[in-house]
Write an enzyme that holds these catalytic residues in place. Sequence first.
Site, short mmCIF file in Angstrom:
data_model
loop_
_atom_site.label_atom_id
_atom_site.label_comp_id
_atom_site.label_asym_id
_atom_site.label_seq_id
_atom_site.Cartn_x
_atom_site.Cartn_y
_atom_site.Cartn_z
N CYS A 187 0.78 -1.22 0.00
CA CYS A 187 0.00 0.00 0.00
C CYS A 187 0.83 1.28 0.00
O CYS A 187 1.83 1.41 0.67
CB CYS A 187 -0.94 0.05 1.19
SG CYS A 187 -2.07 -1.33 1.24
N GLY A 232 1.52 -1.27 -4.50
CA GLY A 232 0.26 -2.02 -4.51
C GLY A 232 -0.39 -1.94 -5.87
O GLY A 232 -0.50 -0.86 -6.45
N ASN A 248 -1.72 2.67 5.14
CA ASN A 248 -0.65 1.71 4.88
C ASN A 248 -0.21 1.17 6.23
O ASN A 248 0.24 1.92 7.07
CB ASN A 248 0.53 2.40 4.17
CG ASN A 248 1.76 1.50 4.07
OD1 ASN A 248 2.87 1.98 4.09
ND2 ASN A 248 1.57 0.21 3.94
N GLY A 249 -0.37 -0.13 6.42
CA GLY A 249 0.02 -0.73 7.69
C GLY A 249 -0.95 -1.81 8.08
O GLY A 249 -1.74 -2.28 7.27
N TYR A 276 13.90 -3.65 0.39
CA TYR A 276 13.14 -4.07 -0.77
C TYR A 276 12.00 -3.16 -1.21
O TYR A 276 11.87 -2.83 -2.38
CB TYR A 276 12.59 -5.49 -0.59
CG TYR A 276 11.72 -5.84 -1.77
CD1 TYR A 276 12.31 -6.11 -3.00
CD2 TYR A 276 10.34 -5.77 -1.70
CE1 TYR A 276 11.55 -6.34 -4.12
CE2 TYR A 276 9.57 -6.00 -2.83
CZ TYR A 276 10.17 -6.28 -4.03
OH TYR A 276 9.42 -6.48 -5.14
#
Length: 481
Positions: free
Chosen positions: A15, A42, A116-117, A259
């Site tokens: 996300c 995403g 996001n999370g 990453y």
Amino acid sequence: MPDRAESPTGATEKCGVVGVSLADRDVARPIYYAMYALQHRGQESAGIATHDGFQQHSHVERGLVGDAIDEAALEDLRGAAGIGHVRYPTSGGLNTCCAQPFAVSFKSGSLGLAHNGNLVNTDELRTELEAAGHAFTSDGDTEVIAHELARNLLDADLVRAVKRTMSRVHGSYSLAIMHDETVLGLRDPLGNRPLCIGKLDDGYVVASESAAIDALDGKLVRDVRPGELVVLDPEGGGFDSYRLVEEPKPAHCFFEHVYFARPDSVIDGSLVYEVRRALGRALWQESGVPADVVMPVPDSGRAFASGYAEAAGEEDADVEFAEGLMKNRYVGRTFIMPTQDERERAVRLKLNPIRSTVEGRRVTLVDDSVVRGTTSTQLVELLRDAGADEVHVRIGAPPIRAPCYMGIDMASRDELIAADRSVEEVREEISADSLAYLSLDAVADALDAGESSLCTGCVTGEYPYDIEDEETDREVARPEI
Ligand code: SF4
């Protein structure tokens, strides 16, 4: 770590959020461009919510940004305030009801949330809110935050309501929030997921990564601090900042740098590309092995391999840095391989060795991380088939031994190749001549952070939050590297 058929990684990116507030022009297009810059975070759905001073507008569809949002949608998304989201699902299933932004009207006004999370106490909060009469339309945790915030807004001003909400929701969250036409950015008290603020000519932006600010020709102001709420105020010429919760130490996700994030993003003060090169250099210093050629796994290992090869070249002028694996960019997530045999052949379609770079040579293959290990095994085999004399594998992160509960869909514990194997056993499994991972100390050094200020849960099994429904055997042996 190309590990899966549907994505070049074994973990899925989680996300991207953006919020924009402008003095006097529609935000839909800037948000759309910023979402393109965050597409790597995403690909399942994309959505925008805006507010024009009278009402909220929203458009959310499955698919990539360019497919989910068309010209007509952009025309309809009126208003100088808005938020956007690209989603890969972490909680709440793969369906449009969980796609974001989550936009809704409550007694206390309209709310839009892009998250996001991953919360770690969703079930508990949902049960409490349902008992208090709140009805849910999705099983995602973003709606839980929205209901909690709406409830708190009934008898508190915006900042107090956010603070109260933060005392109730536990877990990782970077949020772009729109309350009527006010845009906010909020980062969880441990700063687990990234969020930054940028300045535009006529407004402000909050975004998961600074690459989204660059896409708008903006200027990165700084990261949103852990536990900080920023309220964008383009007409007042700035933003208001409230440090609502202060924890002694952050728990930034080290994997963002390894990453997830784009190499051209600056996260928590560090340019991701330079961090990856520094990790590559450290990898050579910790576990360099004589070789004729150093090559990256494209694209994930490129910056690591260039740092590794540069450090190697300082000691051995004959070592060459070369691209020995060519990637077919058109094999994407939607590529369908019905049988296991065909899935195993996917790597041959995706990556093809350049025989002249490999044949008769000692090869060091460098990648960012290994999750399931499937692709590493296939790549080693591919290089041997192309005539490599030796294949050494060097990984720019420690072994991933435990799942992530903070919003990264890595894999379950039993899918992780290093979960219950020593480094030597992983080496045997992937049939490499040698294998080495980077130490956590080197990661902390490259990030200019003490290990204790990073989340390293997927390496150590020790998480910065208490996890509801954690998979069994939380204790994970320290990596032997
Ligand atoms: S467990 Fe790993 S991937 Fe998840 S937040 Fe922590 S460091 Fe990042």
